[in-house]
Write a protein that holds these residues in place. Sequence first.
Motif: not given
Ligand code: K1U
Length: 207
Positions: A42-45, A50-52, A91-95, A98-100, A130-132, A134-136
């Motif tokens: 994507a790249p993402g973390v 649900s997103q796919v 951030g969100c790969l589905s949005v 946009v970061y907030d 944060v990430c877990i 957000h994903e949950m």
């Molecule tokens: O759920 C998602 O859409 C993935 C999302 C996870 C996330 C990141 C940051 C805070 C909360 C949740 C992402 O990966 S957004 C992309 C991103 O943050 C990133 C992309 C490349 C390198 C590092 C970070």
Amino acid sequence: MALLNILRYPDPRLHKVAVPVTEFGERLATLVANMAETMYDAPGVGLAASQVDVHERVVVIDTTETHDELLVFVNPEITWASDEKQVYDEGCLSVPNVYDGVERPARVKVRAQDAKGAFFELECEGLLAVCIQHEMDHLMGKVFVEYLSPLKRNRIKAKLQKEERGLEREAALKAAGRRYYGDDESRFRRHAGVRRLRPARPDRCRL
Ligand code: K1U
Ligand code: ZN
């Protein structure tokens, strides 16, 4: 392995509630492998099933820069959350783009199963916490923009809907052999070698 299509907000399918996984076989292993490939590409973390458009309780996360610590959470549950909170610019790969800031517990304990069904518990902090969370939320049909004010959320929705319309028109024109240069119909031009309907920048027009 395969790259999966990531649903974009405000797609209503992002609001479906995921069901628990009951079978830990080849189908789940393939889903996890494809989700990991999609997240890294994507790249993402992180990425929730649900997103796919797979509405089962599966999450993949890798917060390392080296992309070598993939965490797989099947049927994750938060068993403890700290009183201490932290605000992180999510951030969100589905949005896209946009970061907030969202406030959440700074540390959580998560109990989950791996792709083979074995139970484990993990204490998470920093970006992983944060990430877990957000994903949950995704698994419960919640997208992070729902933590923002209605004004911000509606602006984001309108921006993404406009982008989506552009992408759809671009795809339709590509199929018809034309190119898309923006939202304004007057900026459609035919491919090079075919008569131009109108130059995008008359001042830069080659005579
Ligand atoms: O759920 C998602 O859409 C993935 C999302 C996870 C996330 C990141 C940051 C805070 C909360 C949740 C992402 O990966 S957004 C992309 C991103 O943050 C990133 C992309 C490349 C390198 C590092 C970070
Ligand atoms: Zn997300």
